[in-house]
Design an enzyme around this catalytic site. Structure first.
Site: not given
Ligand code: PAF
Length: 280
Positions: A27, A30-31, A34, A144, A173
């Site tokens: 979503m 990012l960190h 991810h 994760g 992490v």
């Molecule tokens: O973990 C997430 O960032 C969200 O739940 C995902 C898996 C991208 C679904 O929207």
């Protein structure tokens, strides 16, 4: 790196890939958590796809959809540096056209813990993840362990619906001081950020009690609750010691049990967990 907002464009790209494709669904904002998924996916696949989509259907009406942190430019720069080949960046209408009316309804596992606290959350997660799978057709998809219940819901869905993708789970992490990486950490005030360290301390306490021989799940839950209650800025939502697969609450904590918790710091609700017998 291609940035592709349309489903047709992703399908065209996917059809042209002869080798394996990895998918890292996100979503955004990012960190390092991810990026650990991206690094593993990069190493294991010929081509790598990531998605950035703040999925509205997994947020409840009183949750943080409108304020969820976003940084598309920064995210794309990080994904490009990490060697991603294609980033799928749909908008909400692309994923949910006005006549959209079909949902993936996960079963019992989605009614517990996060599912009980956030009704409809896992229906939204499962639906969007299945759509991402059918759009990108990955050989492997990376998630994760921080969202431990989400991981299990997705594993169950893939098994039950015969979705041809390997789900690859990766460890949480943490920041150097122990706080689990999360996009929602950005909401914390400096005092709340400091207070949130109680989460990893509580998990470590339970883990060490368990390693010392305490297998009574109620005693482990209580030890965690007491430690968190001593932190004035923390308000516990739940502390669970559950079977690592079905997530039903245990009386005796066996190796592989999942100790998970959700705690509020002001308006921010954080989750964290540890698998008993594994390192934090
Ligand atoms: O973990 C997430 O960032 C969200 O739940 C995902 C898996 C991208 C679904 O929207």
């Amino acid at each position: 790196m291609l940035v592709e907002p349309t489903i047709a464009g992703v399908r065209r790209w996917r059809e042209a890939q002869p080798g394996s494709v990895g998918l890292v669904p996100t979503m955004g904002f990012l960190h390092a958590g991810h990026l650990s998924l991206v690094a593993r996916a990069r190493a294991e696949n010929a081509r790598l796809c990531a998605s950035i989509f703040v999925n509205p259907t997994q947020f409840g009406p009183r949750e943080d959809l409108s304020t969820y942190p976003r940084d598309m430019e920064g995210d794309l720069a990080q994904l490009e540096r990490a060697g991603v080949d294609l980033v799928f960046t749909p908008d909400a209408v692309t994923m949910y056209p006005p006549d959209f009316d079909t949902w993936v309804e996960p079963g019992a596992i989605a009614t517990l813990l996060e599912g009980a606290a956030r009704p409809g959350h896992f229906r939204g997660v499962a639906t969007v993840v299945l759509k991402l799978f059918t759009i990108t057709r990955p050989d492997r998809a990376y998630f994760g362990q921080k969202d431990a219940q989400q991981l299990r819901v997705i594993q169950r869905m893939v098994a039950d619906l015969d979705v041809p993708v390997a789900i690859v789970p990766l460890p949480i992490v943490r920041e150097p001081d122990g706080l689990a990486m999360s996009s929602r950490n950005a909401y914390l005030s400096p005092a709340e950020r400091q207070a949130a360290l109680v989460l990893s301390r509580a998990l470590a306490l339970a883990q060490s009690r368990w390693q010392a021989g305490e297998t009574d799940a109620a005693a482990l839950r209580q030890a965690v609750c007491e430690l968190i209650a001593a932190e004035p800025l923390a308000q516990t939502d739940y502390v669970s010691v559950a079977d690592g697969e079905g997530l039903t609450e245990l009386e005796r904590a066996a190796p592989g049990a999942l100790l998970s918790l959700a705690v509020r710091f002001g308006k921010t609700r954080l989750i964290d967990n540890v698998v008993l017998g594994e390192s934090l």
